[in-house]
Motif scaffolding. Structure first.
Motif, PDB file in Angstrom:
ATOM      1  N   PHE A  18      32.863  50.712  34.636  1.00 54.64           N
ATOM      2  CA  PHE A  18      32.609  49.395  35.217  1.00 54.64           C
ATOM      3  C   PHE A  18      31.860  48.518  34.221  1.00 54.64           C
ATOM      4  O   PHE A  18      32.229  47.374  33.956  1.00 54.64           O
ATOM      5  N   PHE A  19      30.785  49.091  33.657  1.00 57.78           N
ATOM      6  CA  PHE A  19      30.015  48.281  32.739  1.00 57.78           C
ATOM      7  C   PHE A  19      30.723  48.042  31.421  1.00 57.78           C
ATOM      8  O   PHE A  19      30.566  46.978  30.812  1.00 57.78           O
ATOM      9  N   PRO A  75      32.637  67.094  40.796  1.00 59.36           N
ATOM     10  CA  PRO A  75      31.812  67.282  41.994  1.00 59.36           C
ATOM     11  C   PRO A  75      30.837  66.120  42.172  1.00 59.36           C
ATOM     12  O   PRO A  75      30.490  65.788  43.288  1.00 59.36           O
ATOM     13  N   ILE A  76      30.420  65.523  41.051  1.00 60.61           N
ATOM     14  CA  ILE A  76      29.487  64.407  41.156  1.00 60.61           C
ATOM     15  C   ILE A  76      30.257  63.104  40.998  1.00 60.61           C
ATOM     16  O   ILE A  76      30.915  62.878  39.999  1.00 60.61           O
ATOM     17  N   ILE A  77      30.153  62.250  41.986  1.00 61.40           N
ATOM     18  CA  ILE A  77      30.954  61.033  41.963  1.00 61.40           C
ATOM     19  C   ILE A  77      30.135  59.872  41.454  1.00 61.40           C
ATOM     20  O   ILE A  77      29.011  59.678  41.859  1.00 61.40           O
ATOM     21  N   GLY A  78      30.711  59.084  40.590  1.00 63.60           N
ATOM     22  CA  GLY A  78      30.060  57.836  40.224  1.00 63.60           C
ATOM     23  C   GLY A  78      29.794  57.676  38.742  1.00 63.60           C
ATOM     24  O   GLY A  78      29.604  56.553  38.291  1.00 63.60           O
ATOM     25  N   PHE A  94      30.636  54.212  36.999  1.00 66.13           N
ATOM     26  CA  PHE A  94      29.554  53.387  36.487  1.00 66.13           C
ATOM     27  C   PHE A  94      29.812  52.979  35.043  1.00 66.13           C
ATOM     28  O   PHE A  94      29.739  51.796  34.685  1.00 66.13           O
ATOM     29  N   ILE A 107      25.431  56.513  44.983  1.00 69.16           N
ATOM     30  CA  ILE A 107      26.473  57.509  45.208  1.00 69.16           C
ATOM     31  C   ILE A 107      26.287  58.709  44.292  1.00 69.16           C
ATOM     32  O   ILE A 107      26.430  59.857  44.705  1.00 69.16           O
ATOM     33  N   ILE A 108      25.928  58.428  43.038  1.00 72.85           N
ATOM     34  CA  ILE A 108      25.716  59.540  42.102  1.00 72.85           C
ATOM     35  C   ILE A 108      24.609  60.444  42.605  1.00 72.85           C
ATOM     36  O   ILE A 108      24.731  61.660  42.633  1.00 72.85           O
ATOM     37  N   THR A 113      25.771  62.486  45.606  1.00 74.47           N
ATOM     38  CA  THR A 113      26.740  63.554  45.417  1.00 74.47           C
ATOM     39  C   THR A 113      26.303  64.587  44.406  1.00 74.47           C
ATOM     40  O   THR A 113      26.997  65.557  44.174  1.00 74.47           O
ATOM     41  N   VAL A 162      26.808  46.330  42.630  1.00 76.40           N
ATOM     42  CA  VAL A 162      27.737  47.440  42.406  1.00 76.40           C
ATOM     43  C   VAL A 162      27.050  48.570  41.657  1.00 76.40           C
ATOM     44  O   VAL A 162      27.196  49.744  41.992  1.00 76.40           O
ATOM     45  N   ALA A 163      26.251  48.184  40.657  1.00 76.26           N
ATOM     46  CA  ALA A 163      25.569  49.221  39.873  1.00 76.26           C
ATOM     47  C   ALA A 163      24.656  50.050  40.758  1.00 76.26           C
ATOM     48  O   ALA A 163      24.630  51.284  40.676  1.00 76.26           O
ATOM     49  N   LEU A 168      26.608  52.370  43.001  1.00 75.87           N
ATOM     50  CA  LEU A 168      27.132  53.524  42.260  1.00 75.87           C
ATOM     51  C   LEU A 168      26.038  54.540  41.987  1.00 75.87           C
ATOM     52  O   LEU A 168      26.237  55.740  42.125  1.00 75.87           O
ATOM     53  N   ILE A 169      24.862  54.056  41.614  1.00 72.68           N
ATOM     54  CA  ILE A 169      23.790  55.014  41.323  1.00 72.68           C
ATOM     55  C   ILE A 169      23.418  55.778  42.578  1.00 72.68           C
ATOM     56  O   ILE A 169      23.149  56.976  42.542  1.00 72.68           O
ATOM     57  N   VAL A 206      27.334  42.245  40.198  1.00 72.35           N
ATOM     58  CA  VAL A 206      27.327  43.352  39.239  1.00 72.35           C
ATOM     59  C   VAL A 206      26.162  44.281  39.511  1.00 72.35           C
ATOM     60  O   VAL A 206      26.312  45.506  39.562  1.00 72.35           O
TER      61      VAL A 206
END
Lengths: 166, 280
Positions: free
Chosen positions: A77-78, A67-70, A74, B23-24, B27, B16-17, B20-21, B13
């Motif tokens: 990716f790192f 349900p939680i995306i990312g 993350f 988006i987290i 959501t 993108v980080a 993403l945060i 980088v």
């Protein structure tokens, strides 16, 4: 051409990982092949491809399941980025390198995951989980990384001579 | 200018980080529905997953049945005995119910409230060892809504007999949905013990067994007691079978009675589930 292969690998891995791999579990623990593939690609091709592979794999997993995306995106990716940073400095024939990388990455993956969960105020019993699952998963991941590394080294032909600026 | 070029890699980088945060964060709140992107990706991938999941299950079942041939006969004998036992008990209970008026009324009420059930198939299980989540092949088009309860049931000639609660629908797409199971550490169900009507909450799981605690530390519960969902909190429907207590412990620091529960559903063998549609 390579990007097509890589993309295919990511998708095939995801499909297999979510459907068949839960049959091959040891004590209920399943290997995290997305993590392994990200590490291997990063070790073989550097930080750019490694981090992109990590990003896409993580996003796929998040979109379909969580349900939680990312979170996965993350972390992977790192992981891809940092492992890829060492691509130039490590020997590519030594089989110990992917094993150690997977061991370390598995621990860091779970540490970062628990950090995220803590901030999102999920309460999980950490200590138990680590003792039981993480150790087994580390061993499992390390074991599988051997095979995948050997296989992938053939696909991504490692250039032995490079011209131009490195 | 040269600053930009020099640090281009690291800036990407960092960018993108940050994305993403965001988006987290975006959501992680309570979302009403899936974004279009999620929906589309899920729609494409789900059928493929379903195919492989089926294939994997078929092969696994094949090997399992070869290994089980030896014990089949014994198990058959054992089950026949158990069925005879249960039929006898059932007769006694029916007898008791028939004798009391209000029990008879309640029985009729239970028999008449039939849930609106649809069958669904598991198409993929979340890889990774943190949560137990999976996806199924029914979605908005079939009437599934976020929050619907998912149970395991068997279909017989007389109707659908529920075996136990599996989880609930966390998100729905057009023709697929994400399910969060009760084993998931973040899923809390309020239960009541059948025998004594004591209440409690299931708070997490360890190694496939659920852990929970009772509201009343002096409650008289013991191994073997059966738990049903109590419907408190409005998240799960009430009167769904959860499982059986396997261990009762008292922790001094917490002043609560903790219990360990074995769920009625075997989560390793989830394949086909039923969804109770709420119909809104």
């Amino acid at each position: 051409m390579t990007s097509l292969i890589v993309f295919l690998i990511i998708i095939i891995n995801f499909i297999l990982e979510s459907t068949i791999i839960h049959h091959f579990d040891i004590f209920g623990v399943v290997p995290n092949t997305a993590l392994i593939i990200t590490i291997i690609v990063a070790l073989l091709r550097g930080k750019r491809l490694g981090s992109v592979v990590g990003l896409i794999s993580g996003l796929l997993e998040d979109i379909i399941f969580c349900p939680i995306i990312g979170i996965n995106a993350f972390i992977l990716f790192f992981t891809g980025y940092f492992v890829g940073l060492m691509e130039n400095k490590l020997s590519k024939d030594n089989i110990l390198i992917p094993i150690i990388s997977s061991l370390i990455s598995t621990i860091s993956y779970h540490l970062m995951y628990s950090l995220f969960l803590y901030f999102l105020s999920y309460d999980i019993s950490l200590v138990n989980f680590f003792k039981k699952t993480v150790l087994i998963e580390m061993a499992f991941n390390g074991f599988i990384s051997i095979f995948l590394y050997k296989w992938f080294s053939k696909i991504f032909v490692i250039p032995s001579i490079r011209f131009g600026k490195r | 200018m040269s600053f930009f070029k020099k640090y281009k890699g690291r800036m990407i980088v960092a960018l993108v980080a940050i994305i993403l945060i965001i988006i987290i964060g975006f959501t992680s709140g309570e979302r009403l529905g899936l974004t279009k992107l999620e929906n589309i990706i899920g729609r494409v991938i789900n059928p493929v997953q379903k195919f492989f999941f089926n294939a994997g299950n078929w092969i696994s079942n094949f090997f399992n049945s070869i290994m089980e041939i030896g014990v089949l006969r014994e198990e058959n004998e054992r089950l026949k005995l158990k069925v005879a036992e249960l039929e006898e008990k059932n007769r006694i209970y029916e007898d008791i119910i028939g004798k009391t008026e209000y029990l008879k009324n309640e029985k009729e009420l239970i028999e008449n409230t039939s849930y609106n059930l649809i069958a669904a198939q598991v198409t993929g299980k979340e890889p990774g060892n943190w949560f137990d989540r999976f996806t199924i092949d029914k979605g908005l088009k079939d009437g599934v809504r976020k929050g619907d309860t998912v149970i395991q049931a068997v279909e017989t000639e007389e109707g659908i007999i529920q075996e136990g609660i599996v989880g609930r629908i966390a998100e729905v797409g057009d023709n697929w949905a994400k399910v969060v199971s009760i084993i998931d550490g973040n899923n809390k169900i309020a239960f009541k013990v059948v025998r004594t009507q004591d209440g409690g909450v299931i708070s997490g799981s360890e190694e496939g067994k659920l852990m929970g605690y009772l509201f009343d530390p002096d409650a008289d519960v013991m191994k073997g007691d059966k738990l049903f969902s109590s419907g408190l909190g409005g998240i799960y429907l009430k009167d769904l079978y959860i499982g059986e207590i396997t261990d009762v412990t008292i922790r001094d620091e917490d002043l609560t009675k903790n219990i360990e529960i074995e769920p009625a559903v075997d989560f390793k063998k989830l394949y086909k589930v039923y969804i109770i549609l709420s119909g809104n």
